[in-house]
Structures are given as structure tokens and as C-alpha cells.
Motif scaffolding. Structure first.
Motif, short mmCIF file in Angstrom:
data_model
loop_
_atom_site.label_atom_id
_atom_site.label_comp_id
_atom_site.label_asym_id
_atom_site.label_seq_id
_atom_site.Cartn_x
_atom_site.Cartn_y
_atom_site.Cartn_z
N VAL A 4 -15.40 -4.30 3.94
CA VAL A 4 -14.65 -4.48 5.18
C VAL A 4 -13.24 -3.93 4.98
O VAL A 4 -12.58 -4.24 3.99
N ALA A 5 -12.79 -3.13 5.92
CA ALA A 5 -11.44 -2.57 5.84
C ALA A 5 -10.43 -3.66 6.13
O ALA A 5 -10.65 -4.52 6.99
N PRO A 6 -9.30 -3.63 5.40
CA PRO A 6 -8.27 -4.63 5.68
C PRO A 6 -7.67 -4.40 7.06
O PRO A 6 -7.71 -3.27 7.58
N LEU A 19 7.97 0.46 0.99
CA LEU A 19 8.84 0.27 -0.16
C LEU A 19 8.04 0.22 -1.46
O LEU A 19 8.46 0.79 -2.47
N ALA A 20 6.91 -0.43 -1.44
CA ALA A 20 6.06 -0.50 -2.63
C ALA A 20 5.56 0.88 -3.02
O ALA A 20 5.45 1.20 -4.20
N THR A 21 5.30 1.71 -2.03
CA THR A 21 4.80 3.06 -2.28
C THR A 21 5.90 3.99 -2.77
O THR A 21 5.65 4.86 -3.61
N LEU A 22 7.12 3.80 -2.30
CA LEU A 22 8.22 4.68 -2.66
C LEU A 22 8.72 4.48 -4.09
O LEU A 22 9.33 5.37 -4.66
N GLY A 23 8.49 3.29 -4.63
CA GLY A 23 8.95 3.04 -5.99
C GLY A 23 10.25 2.26 -6.03
O GLY A 23 10.95 2.12 -5.03
N LEU A 49 1.70 -8.54 -0.48
CA LEU A 49 0.85 -7.39 -0.16
C LEU A 49 -0.43 -7.41 -0.98
O LEU A 49 -0.39 -7.65 -2.19
N PRO A 50 -1.54 -7.14 -0.33
CA PRO A 50 -2.77 -6.94 -1.11
C PRO A 50 -2.68 -5.61 -1.85
O PRO A 50 -1.86 -4.75 -1.51
N ARG A 51 -3.48 -5.45 -2.85
CA ARG A 51 -3.50 -4.19 -3.60
C ARG A 51 -3.87 -3.06 -2.64
O ARG A 51 -4.84 -3.17 -1.89
N MET A 52 -3.11 -1.98 -2.67
CA MET A 52 -3.37 -0.84 -1.78
C MET A 52 -4.08 0.27 -2.55
O MET A 52 -3.73 0.56 -3.69
N SER A 58 -1.11 6.68 0.86
CA SER A 58 -0.89 8.00 1.47
C SER A 58 -0.73 7.88 2.98
O SER A 58 0.11 8.55 3.58
N ALA A 59 -1.54 7.03 3.60
CA ALA A 59 -1.46 6.84 5.05
C ALA A 59 -0.11 6.25 5.45
O ALA A 59 0.48 6.66 6.46
N VAL A 60 0.42 5.32 4.65
CA VAL A 60 1.73 4.73 4.92
C VAL A 60 2.81 5.81 4.84
O VAL A 60 3.67 5.91 5.71
N LEU A 61 2.75 6.63 3.80
CA LEU A 61 3.74 7.70 3.64
C LEU A 61 3.63 8.74 4.75
O LEU A 61 4.65 9.21 5.27
N GLU A 62 2.42 9.07 5.15
CA GLU A 62 2.22 10.04 6.23
C GLU A 62 2.79 9.52 7.55
O GLU A 62 3.44 10.27 8.29
#
Length: 71
Positions: A4-6, A19-23, A49-52, A58-62
Motif C-alpha cells: 500500500v502506498a503511503p 529538509l530530510a532530503t536536502l541534508g 517521518l516514515p522512511r522514504m 526524488s518526487a519531493v525534490l522535483e
């Protein structure tokens, strides 16, 4: 059975995911521009946040890139 997709991220959860993605260093620079309350809310959302997957990151950054370039 297919996994199931989150549910889609919204508001502060989306900011936390970005922010988690940017470092750490880039996130720290961004957090300098937020109020104490905003920092607290986003920090709490990061902790929850759940584990991404790499696709989700990538979708968040896009999406962020699209928002920035549209302005």
C-alpha cells in the motif's frame, strides 16, 4: 499482495521531507530563516517521518524544483 502506498505528504510533513532530503547543512541554512515555532514544528515532523524511498525523495525534490522555477 501489492504494498500500500503511503498517503501523500502535506504541509509541514512535506517541508520535513524536503529538509530530510536536502541534508543537514542545507537544512540548517533553511531553518535559520524560520521562526522558533516553525523550526519546532518542522523538526518534530522530521522526527516522525516514515522512511522514504529514493523515488519518494526524488518526487519531493522535483515538486520543490517546480515550485521554485514557477516563481
Amino acid at each position: 499482495m501489492r504494498p500500500v502506498a503511503p498517503p501523500p505528504l502535506r504541509g509541514v510533513q512535506k517541508a520535513a521531507a524536503l529538509l530530510a532530503t536536502l541534508g543537514e547543512n542545507t537544512s540548517a541554512e533553511i531553518l535559520k530563516h524560520l521562526s522558533e515555532d516553525e523550526v519546532q514544528r518542522v523538526s518534530q515532523a522530521v522526527a516522525q517521518l516514515p522512511r522514504m524511498s529514493s523515488d519518494e525523495a526524488s518526487a519531493v525534490l522535483e515538486e520543490f524544483e517546480q515550485l521554485v522555477t514557477a516563481q
